[in-house]
Design an enzyme around this catalytic site. Structure first.
Site, PDB file in Angstrom:
ATOM      1  N   ASP A 479       8.362  -7.469   2.941  1.00 18.87           N
ATOM      2  CA  ASP A 479       7.509  -6.524   2.217  1.00 18.87           C
ATOM      3  C   ASP A 479       6.788  -7.241   1.071  1.00 18.87           C
ATOM      4  O   ASP A 479       7.158  -8.370   0.685  1.00 18.87           O
ATOM      5  CB  ASP A 479       8.402  -5.398   1.670  1.00 18.87           C
ATOM      6  CG  ASP A 479       7.675  -4.073   1.512  1.00 18.87           C
ATOM      7  OD1 ASP A 479       6.437  -4.075   1.487  1.00 18.87           O
ATOM      8  OD2 ASP A 479       8.363  -3.047   1.383  1.00 18.87           O
ATOM      9  N   ASP A 549       2.579   3.520   4.911  1.00 19.40           N
ATOM     10  CA  ASP A 549       3.694   4.341   4.431  1.00 19.40           C
ATOM     11  C   ASP A 549       3.458   5.805   4.776  1.00 19.40           C
ATOM     12  O   ASP A 549       4.346   6.638   4.597  1.00 19.40           O
ATOM     13  CB  ASP A 549       3.843   4.197   2.908  1.00 19.40           C
ATOM     14  CG  ASP A 549       4.587   2.919   2.554  1.00 19.40           C
ATOM     15  OD1 ASP A 549       5.138   2.285   3.469  1.00 19.40           O
ATOM     16  OD2 ASP A 549       4.600   2.560   1.365  1.00 19.40           O
TER      17      ASP A 549
HETATM   18  C1  DGJ Z   1       7.090  -0.231   0.893  1.00 16.48           C
HETATM   19  C2  DGJ Z   1       7.199  -0.169   2.389  1.00 16.48           C
HETATM   20  O1  DGJ Z   1       5.955   0.112   2.947  1.00 16.48           O
HETATM   21  C3  DGJ Z   1       8.232   0.870   2.777  1.00 16.48           C
HETATM   22  O2  DGJ Z   1       8.309   0.984   4.170  1.00 16.48           O
HETATM   23  C4  DGJ Z   1       9.567   0.484   2.198  1.00 16.48           C
HETATM   24  O3  DGJ Z   1      10.023  -0.696   2.786  1.00 16.48           O
HETATM   25  C5  DGJ Z   1       9.443   0.324   0.690  1.00 16.48           C
HETATM   26  N1  DGJ Z   1       8.377  -0.562   0.322  1.00 16.48           N
HETATM   27  C6  DGJ Z   1      10.729  -0.185   0.108  1.00 16.48           C
HETATM   28  O4  DGJ Z   1      10.625  -0.437  -1.228  1.00 16.48           O
END
Ligand code: DGJ
Length: 726
Positions: A479, A549
């Protein structure tokens, strides 16, 4: 031969199955661009260099002795700054004398089979049978800087890649102030510019608008690609539709500050530049040093935007994704994030795995929250050791319990980041990026590590290596949840601070390379607050990237349709979540147009929902090859129609079709027919639900009547149909 050189006419021709690209070595060794477009059988292309008479203000080189040649008017192969071409320039070099006049001329060339890699950068690859490369050496006589223009032709796929290598062959240091990866001069400007824009939670909105006089560009200066613009532009010729007409696609294999600039001049020509964003970029080259640009991918389609997309969908898995998982069947996963956020322990995760097993799910991914003192998003990034208060008995013990259930295990990392509240920050506050004398801005309570520094990368690599090598990990989610501000490195001298952003990206690639080389069998998924770093550079390391997300299935339609403009469906991370809109059926249908997985609490499902999920898991396996290897057709796009959205996958041998229709909201009319595409008109196809048989001709010309009984009518409803050739 994909690449030929006509000695007499001094013309290079680069042919793919359906396109031609041509370059001329003209008088005084100017490199002039002749043509890019539909395939041409001709050798006699020199006349294409002329673009009308120039006026009294046009600069020219008297030695050329051609009253129709001015670097400002003729199409130039790789435009340079300050030597007669007033349009946007691809290259600008500041020499010892302090000025940025740059003027490259042809020196030599070589043509060879295969494709070289690019030092430190992700790049397409090919065997000697699959591609041919042209390397043209040029030189700027005053600075001694040599510029090598590289072109690789993937003849069978209709794709070309380009990059540029700059070597300081002079005796003094020089400063590169812009080095684009490619320049393309087209003899018209009546194109539409098609690109993807967005933001967090709403990535990949499709934007199509006519080019205008002047300069238009999409860029990033975030240090990362960002969700705001994808490093991709298509130019759609007049009349270009989804399936007909001419489209050119330009994509940058890069994950940092990029720029795609298009200048339309008063003569109605357009010049496209694609490469590193020159803003905040300077690169010092000592004598003998080399700078390599990222790679640009170019595709020409005579079958509209859909044809262009399908070419890229085939190209990336075959020639860019280096992971074995590009071609291996990926496990059906469930991710803990939306199910638990930071609130989990080992027992809860084991319960997830138990329930997931009953549903046919094959892998559990433990998302953010397993390390250091990470109880929320305020702390602990940088402390990559297991939080044993949460995972009682340690990580190996947890993974063993999960594996004992027959479930694989994946883990989350955010390797480039550091929270001020972390052990790593307390030990090395100078490792967080900040400019001298300035505070660093905070974003999501975190700072960015200075990945230009080897000792920083070594520290993170060692921390990651320890956890990964000591545990049975099948998958990593990488990430990246903030962008770079106050950009500077304590390790670079003042005259090299302009190199920071590119060195940051090289540092990330280095770390990703080390992790994927050390653990080649791990499936890596990239992510950046959703699809904030969804680019071909990342695809080189990870065959899938979390697309957003936003897991609402209706919003996902435009996000995934947009991404499909230039990325294969197999690359788009897509999960069924507990989001309130639509039932499981539509959520499944939409996630199936992606990698497919789950992101919800499996303990909270009704028996009916569990049955549905078992059915979806079976469909995942049933349609796996059709979706990943088949041709993707965007039938009705949410960018054009706010009522419904339709797509289909057709197997390469045209023996199977999977069609999906989603009702986004009620249409005014209640009669609707959808015509399929890409089938064999002479074959017959059986509807696997009803047993009815139809010809390919009927399905493509008359279409499916979506108005009958049993067809979706309600908002959020959907329908998937599987036809198999009889
Ligand atoms: C952002 C990501 O897009 C999410 O899927 C998740 O992993 C969060 N970060 C975790 O902090």
């Amino acid at each position: 031969m994909a690449i030929t050189f006509n000695e007499e006419k001094k013309i290079f021709k680069l042919d793919t199955r359906d396109s031609t690209y041509a370059i001329l070595i003209y008088r005084e060794n100017y490199l002039v661009h002749l043509y890019y477009g539909a395939k041409l059988p001709d050798d006699n292309l020199t006349g294409l260099m002329y673009r009308g008479r120039f006026d009294s203000l046009s600069p020219y080189n008297p030695k050329v002795e051609d009253p129709l040649f001015s670097p400002d008017i003729n199409p130039m192969e790789y435009s340079t700054n300050g030597a007669g071409d007033f349009r946007i320039s691809a290259l600008s070099v500041r020499g010892e004398a302090g000025n940025t006049v740059t003027d490259i001329r042809y020196v030599s060339h070589r043509i060879f089979s295969g494709k070289p890699g690019l030092s430190g950068l992700p790049a397409a690859f090919a065997s000697e049978e699959e591609a041919q490369t042209l390397e043209v050496e040029t030189v700027d006589a005053v600075t001694g800087v040599k510029v090598f223009l590289l072109y690789t032709v993937f003849e069978d796929l209709g794709v070309m890649t380009r990059s540029v290598r700059v070597e300081n062959g002079g005796k003094s240091p020089v400063e590169l102030t812009r080095v684009y990866s490619a320049c393309v001069d087209l003899p018209r400007m009546d194109y539409d510019m098609v690109h993807l824009y967005g933001r967090w939670n709403k990535e990949n909105s499709l934007n199509r608008h006519p080019l205008m006089h002047g300069i238009q560009s999409i860029r990033s200066k975030r240090g990362m690609t960002g969700a705001n613009h994808n490093p991709f532009v298509a130019l759609a010729a007049p009349g270009c539709t989804e399936e007909t007409g001419e489209a050119f696609g330009f994509h940058l294999v890069y994950s940092g500050n990029f720029a795609i600039d298009i200048e339309c001049d008063t003569r109605e020509f357009s010049r496209l530049l694609i490469g590193i964003n020159p803003e905040d970029f300077r690169w010092r080259l000592e004598p003998g040093e080399v700078f390599t640009s990222p790679e640009a991918v170019m595709v020409y389609s005579s079958q509209g935007l859909g044809g262009m997309s399908r070419t890229l969908h085939k190209f990336y898995p075959a020639h860019l994704m280096r992971s074995e998982w590009a071609h291996k069947k990926r496990p059906l996963l469930i991710n803990s994030w939306e199910a638990a956020y930071f609130d989990f322990d080992d027992d809860k995760l084991v319960e997830f795995a138990q329930k997931a097993k009953e549903l046919g799910i094959e892998m559990l991914v433990m998302d953010d929250g397993w390390f250091g003192n990470r109880c929320d998003d305020h702390r602990a990034l940088g402390d990559w050791y297991v939080n044993e208060k949460k995972l009682k008995g340690g990580l190996s013990n947890l993974i063993q319990r999960v594996n004992d259930l027959g479930i694989k295990f994946g883990i989350w990392y955010e390797p480039e980041m550091i929270n001020p509240d972390s052990d790593l920050y307390r030990a090395h506050p100078d490792w967080a990026i900040r400019a001298p004398g300035r505070e660093h801005s905070i974003s999501r309570y975190q700072c960015v590590l200075d990945m230009t520094r080897k000792e920083v990368r070594d520290n993170i690599f060692e921390q990651m290596y320890k956890v990964i090598s000591q545990n049975h990990i099948d998958y990593i989610k990488w990430d990246c949840n903030r962008h770079i501000t106050e950009a500077a490195s304590a390790a670079l001298p003042p005259e090299r601070q302009g190199e920071f952003f590119h060195r940051y990206v090289l540092g990330v690639y280095d770390l990703m390379d080390r992790i994927t080389t050390a653990f080649p069998h791990i499936l890596l998924e990239n992510c950046s607050s959703g699809g904030g770093r969804f680019d071909p550079g990342m695809l080189y390391y990870s065959p899938q990237i979390w697309a957003s997300d936003n897991t609402d299935p209706i919003e996902r339609l435009s996000i995934q349709f947009g991404a499909s403009l230039c990325y294969p469906v197999s690359a788009m991370g897509a999960h069924v979540s507990a989001s309130p809109r639509t039932g499981l059926k539509t959520k499944g249908a939409v996630a199936m147009c992606g990698t497919f997985g789950y992101e919800l609490d499996p303990r909270k499902m009704t028996e009916e929902e569990k049955d549905q999920v078992r059915g979806q898991a079976a469909d995942y396996h049933r349609y796996y090859d059709l979706i990943r290897k088949g041709d993707f057709y965007r039938l009705v796009s949410p960018a054009e129609n706010s009522f419904h959205c339709e797509w289909e996958f057709v197997s390469e041998d045209q023996s199977e079709v999977l069609f999906t229709s989603v009702i986004m909201r009620q249409p005014e009319h209640n009669f609707y027919i959808q015509r399929l595409r890409g089938l064999d008109p002479d074959r017959y196809y059986r509807d696997e639900d009803t047993g009815e048989v139809y010809s390919g001709a009927l399905l493509m010309n008359a279409g499916i009547n979506l108005s009958g009984d049993g067809w979706p009518r309600e908002d959020g409803d959907s329908l998937t149909k599987h036809f198999v050739a009889v």
